[in-house]
Design an enzyme around this catalytic site. Structure first.
Site, mmCIF file in Angstrom:
data_model
loop_
_atom_site.group_PDB
_atom_site.id
_atom_site.type_symbol
_atom_site.label_atom_id
_atom_site.label_comp_id
_atom_site.label_asym_id
_atom_site.label_seq_id
_atom_site.Cartn_x
_atom_site.Cartn_y
_atom_site.Cartn_z
ATOM 1 C CB CYS A 4 50.691 17.201 11.659
ATOM 2 S SG CYS A 4 49.720 17.641 10.206
ATOM 3 C CB CYS A 7 48.375 14.108 11.776
ATOM 4 S SG CYS A 7 49.327 13.792 10.269
ATOM 5 C CG HIS A 46 52.265 14.321 7.597
ATOM 6 N ND1 HIS A 46 51.590 15.419 8.103
ATOM 7 C CD2 HIS A 46 53.436 14.803 7.111
ATOM 8 C CE1 HIS A 46 52.339 16.498 7.948
ATOM 9 N NE2 HIS A 46 53.463 16.149 7.352
ATOM 10 C CB THR A 94 48.213 28.432 7.444
ATOM 11 O OG1 THR A 94 46.973 27.807 7.105
ATOM 12 C CG2 THR A 94 48.237 29.839 6.878
ATOM 13 C CG HIS A 97 48.183 16.778 6.603
ATOM 14 N ND1 HIS A 97 48.332 15.783 7.558
ATOM 15 C CD2 HIS A 97 47.382 16.258 5.635
ATOM 16 C CE1 HIS A 97 47.650 14.694 7.177
ATOM 17 N NE2 HIS A 97 47.057 14.970 6.014
ATOM 18 C CG HIS A 99 45.146 21.630 3.109
ATOM 19 N ND1 HIS A 99 46.413 21.707 3.616
ATOM 20 C CD2 HIS A 99 44.728 22.918 2.933
ATOM 21 C CE1 HIS A 99 46.761 22.982 3.750
ATOM 22 N NE2 HIS A 99 45.773 23.733 3.335
ATOM 23 C CG HIS A 101 41.427 25.338 0.405
ATOM 24 N ND1 HIS A 101 41.089 25.969 1.584
ATOM 25 C CD2 HIS A 101 42.780 25.254 0.420
ATOM 26 C CE1 HIS A 101 42.190 26.256 2.259
ATOM 27 N NE2 HIS A 101 43.226 25.840 1.577
#
Ligand code: 5GP
Ligand code: ZN
Length: 113
Positions: A4, A7, A46, A94, A97, A99, A101
């Site tokens: 990943c 990761c 993760h 894309t 994991h 996230h 923004h």
């Protein structure tokens, strides 16, 4: 999750420009910024995305949101900012994991889709 991308950023195998770090989360600059400030906030553990947030790991996801607010403060986004988390193919995720923004530093478009 050794395959990943995020990761591997957490482990330091892939370098990143860190903005903030604690024992639960890492915040680093997006490699392809879409605004003057574009920071990604990720859990060190993760989690594949928002669809994988459960009662068991919700505290980690919640901490990430608190870190988004911290990043906005550190980046001086007192005029406002946007937090976005794309989940799945239709949203254009894309990197699988979780996230968030953090976008700001200019007046952002109101387009959501
Ligand atoms: P997504 O499209 O999944 O919502 O967001 C993934 C984000 O990760 C994109 O904005 C992309 O620019 C960013 N990204 C992809 N690879 C890297 C990388 O190696 N380093 C950093 N800092 N950002 C990356
Ligand atoms: Zn991962």
């Amino acid at each position: 999750m050794s395959n990943c991308l995020f990761c591997r950023i957490v482990s330091g195998e892939i370098p990143s420009t860190k903005v903030y770090e604690d024992e639960i989360c890492l915040a680093f600059r997006d490699i392809a910024p879409m605004a003057p400030t574009h920071v990604l906030v990720i859990p060190k553990e993760h989690i594949s995305g928002v669809s994988a947030v459960t009662a068991e790991n919700a505290a980690i996801a919640g901490h990430c949101i608190a870190v988004c607010a911290k990043v906005a403060e550190l980046e001086g986004l007192e005029n406002g900012f946007r937090v976005v988390s794309n989940c799945g193919d239709d949203a254009g995720q894309t990197v699988p994991h979780l996230h968030f923004h953090v976008l700001g530093g200019r007046k952002l478009s109101l387009e959501m889709a």
